[in-house]
Design an enzyme around this catalytic site. Structure first.
Site, PDB file in Angstrom:
ATOM      1  N   ARG A  41      -6.256 122.212  -7.639  1.00 23.50           N
ATOM      2  CA  ARG A  41      -7.438 122.661  -9.975  1.00 23.50           C
ATOM      3  C   ARG A  41      -6.643 122.472 -10.260  1.00 23.50           C
ATOM      4  NH1 ARG A  41     -12.033 120.098  -8.239  1.00 23.50           N
ATOM      5  NH2 ARG A  41     -12.614 119.809  -5.415  1.00 23.50           N
ATOM      6  N   SER A  79      -2.116 127.076  -1.054  1.00 22.92           N
ATOM      7  CA  SER A  79      -3.474 125.646  -0.420  1.00 22.92           C
ATOM      8  C   SER A  79      -2.095 124.371  -1.197  1.00 22.92           C
ATOM      9  CB  SER A  79      -4.525 125.225  -1.580  1.00 22.92           C
ATOM     10  OG  SER A  79      -5.009 124.316  -1.194  1.00 22.92           O
ATOM     11  N   GLU A  90     -10.544 125.837   4.803  1.00 17.74           N
ATOM     12  CA  GLU A  90      -9.909 126.945   5.587  1.00 17.74           C
ATOM     13  C   GLU A  90      -9.665 126.412   7.092  1.00 17.74           C
ATOM     14  OE1 GLU A  90      -7.224 130.287   4.973  1.00 17.74           O
ATOM     15  OE2 GLU A  90      -8.378 128.797   3.268  1.00 17.74           O
ATOM     16  N   ARG A  94      -6.540 126.099   8.692  1.00 15.37           N
ATOM     17  CA  ARG A  94      -6.539 127.040   9.907  1.00 15.37           C
ATOM     18  C   ARG A  94      -5.625 126.092  10.995  1.00 15.37           C
ATOM     19  NH1 ARG A  94      -7.723 130.903  13.672  1.00 15.37           N
ATOM     20  NH2 ARG A  94      -7.938 132.663  11.493  1.00 15.37           N
ATOM     21  N   HIS A 128     -11.453 129.862   1.612  1.00 15.19           N
ATOM     22  CA  HIS A 128     -10.589 129.230   0.808  1.00 15.19           C
ATOM     23  C   HIS A 128     -10.279 129.099  -0.582  1.00 15.19           C
ATOM     24  CE1 HIS A 128      -6.905 126.088   1.283  1.00 15.19           C
ATOM     25  NE2 HIS A 128      -6.998 125.287   0.138  1.00 15.19           N
ATOM     26  N   TRP A 170      -9.490 132.937  -4.131  1.00 16.96           N
ATOM     27  CA  TRP A 170      -8.797 133.573  -4.571  1.00 16.96           C
ATOM     28  C   TRP A 170      -8.510 135.269  -4.058  1.00 16.96           C
ATOM     29  CZ3 TRP A 170      -4.273 131.596  -7.219  1.00 16.96           C
ATOM     30  CH2 TRP A 170      -4.111 130.669  -7.475  1.00 16.96           C
TER      31      TRP A 170
END
Length: 529
Positions: free
Chosen positions: A89, A167, A277, A281, A308, A310
């Protein structure tokens, strides 16, 4: 002409104005790749935004730089670089690493130039086969071919590079390092998707891209059967990462300390972050297993929780720094420094400056010292004064003490209307508001602006720095509510409102009226001006 000057951040006629020549302020250059820097905006004394016309993408691309700790104290030095890639994004305004984390302050004491590409939503920083949503994404070409000559020629950056991404950016960090062998010495993936061709992954990527901007993955690498998918799969490219220092991390989708709870133990209300996430993984484990089989060393960190988001990537950035620093050949911790004398007194009175980053050093006509959040300058006549933030950026961009403003004579002060901030200098002033940015006012234009009441007068705050008029001797500066012209023959006068509009229709100073001889007069008969 003032029209372009009033609407463009690049100066009169929309042309970027080169900063006065000074070691602290590199000028715009034509890169050997034919990529061209069209504008430079100093956001602080060590953060700068470049707008680069990309031949491959056919549009200006913004790249922000966080300059190395020793940028000012050692003006002959060149520095390694850390390239920070954003997530799916990504916005066209600011890289997520500076918008969402403390990366700017964290890197302030690191002796590397940090390269922050801005934009590229859903791009995976790759070269696309087709345009989509009006974007002609050719990010790999831009990053590896067009950008490096500019950094090396004008921004004191050498060819020792590391790349870190989260990401989408983590995926890109790995395949860019693999596809461009020798370009990066370090590659770090934080919650990246490190297989792109395994069962279900093309469909998952398509879903994510459609959700983040409405993009179609077929415009990126074609149908999932197209070999371009394999050519951008970190798992399949793993052998090409031999010799690169690698760092891989991910959470596991279980709610951790930074995640909003749902009421169910271990489950967060951030369901999308949980799913992404888990996917990271699984693909990171598959990738790490491949590296292990190939005998390629990597630092692999599987967090016991986390989604997932910041907060975890900010944490991981600090964990990977020692490995990144070692691969780039720079020290992990800053050298010791101390403060004393007049500069020490000024920094002590402004504790928000934070810790010192350098020792004191000579500048033209005085001394300076760098701190985490600004600088202190000393001159025998002006004393020791603090300059920081956007005002510090404008000052740095104009050449600092060696430029037209000279040394600061005050610290930063608030304006009477509560909107803005300012610093006074030996030969002018810099004013800042969040709406207008930071701009210097000096010379005859400053004198007339002051006579009219500074920012409280009819023109308001400056919105541009002073620029030469393009066809006749003189200068012009844009303000919120008009413009100020200076002519060597006719003096300095303001034009505003409907009179300014008509003046523009008639050709500005190049039209039949020439330069203004007075500022606006009024009111006159029947309320006119």
């Amino acid at each position: 002409m003032i029209a372009a000057a009033l609407i463009s951040p690049f100066g009169a006629a929309g042309v970027a104005q080169a900063a006065p020549v000074a070691l602290a302020a590199p000028t715009q250059t034509q890169a050997p790749s034919a990529a061209t820097v069209t504008a430079v905006d100093w956001l602080s004394d060590r953060r700068v935004a470049l707008w680069i016309e990309s031949p491959s993408m056919g549009t200006p691309i913004q790249v922000q730089l966080l300059l190395a700790r020793d940028w000012n104290i050692n003006p002959a030095a060149v520095f390694p670089s850390v390239w920070m890639l954003d997530g799916l994004r990504a916005t066209d305004q600011e890289n997520g690493w500076t918008a969402e984390t403390d990366a700017e302050s964290y890197f302030a004491d690191k002796n590397v130039n940090v390269v922050l590409p801005v934009g590229g939503q859903s791009s995976f920083y790759s070269d696309w086969v087709d345009q989509d949503n009006g974007k002609n994404y050719q990010w790999e070409t831009f990053l590896t071919k067009e950008l490096p000559p500019i950094l090396e020629t004008s921004w004191r950056t050498n060819q020792t590079r590391g790349v870190v991404g989260l990401s989408m950016g983590g995926t890109a960090a790995m395949f860019l390092a693999a596809r461009n062998e020798g370009f990066f010495k370090f590659a770090g993936s934080l919650s990246g998707m490190l297989t792109t061709t395994t069962l279900g992954m093309p469909q998952a990527i398509q879903y994510a891209m459609a959700d983040a901007g409405g993009y179609n993955s077929k415009a990126m690498w074609g149908a999932p059967t197209n070999d371009l998918w394999a050519q951008h799969d970190p798992y399949l490219l793993a052998e090409k990462l031999r010799g690169v220092s690698l760092y891989v991390s991910s959470g596991n989708g279980v709610a951790g300390p930074y995640d909003p709870p749902s009421g169910i133990p271990g489950v967060s209300s951030n369901y999308a972050g949980m799913g992404l996430e888990i996917l990271s993984r699984l693909t990171s484990q598959t990738f790490a297993t491949k590296l292990n089989k190939l005998g390629i060393p990597a630092q692999v960190v599987y967090r016991p929780s986390g989604l997932h988001t910041w907060e975890y990537w900010q944490f991981e950035l600090k964990q990977l720094w020692p490995q990144l620093a070692s691969s780039l050949g720079v020290e992990v911790d800053k050298p010791s420094c101390s403060v004393s004398g007049a500069i020490g007194n000024a920094s002590g009175a402004n504790s928000w400056l934070g810790d010192c980053l350098t020792a004191e050093y000579n500048v033209a006509g005085g001394r300076a010292q760098d701190f985490r959040f600004g600088r202190v300058f000393f001159n025998a006549d002006a004393g020791a004064q603090v300059v920081a933030g956007a005002i510090g950026g404008n000052y740095q961009g104009s050449g600092g003490p060696a430029g037209p403003l000279g040394f600061p004579t005050t610290g930063e002060f608030g304006t009477p209307d509560g909107r803005g901030r300012g610093n006074a200098f030996q030969n002018g002033m810099i004013y800042f508001t969040p709406q207008t940015g930071a701009h210097a006012v000096r010379g005859a234009i400053l004198d007339e602006w002051a006579r009219q009441g500074y920012e409280g007068g009819p023109l308001g705050y400056p919105v541009l720095d002073e620029v030469p008029t393009p066809s006749k001797p003189g200068a012009v500066q844009g303000f919120e509510i008009g413009a100020m012209y200076h002519s060597p023959d006719l003096g300095t006068h303001s034009v505003q409102g409907m009179i300014l509009g008509k003046y523009g229709q008639l050709g500005w100073e190049n039209g039949s009226l020439g330069f203004p001889k007075t500022s606006e007069i009024g009111p006159i008969k029947d309320g006119g001006r």
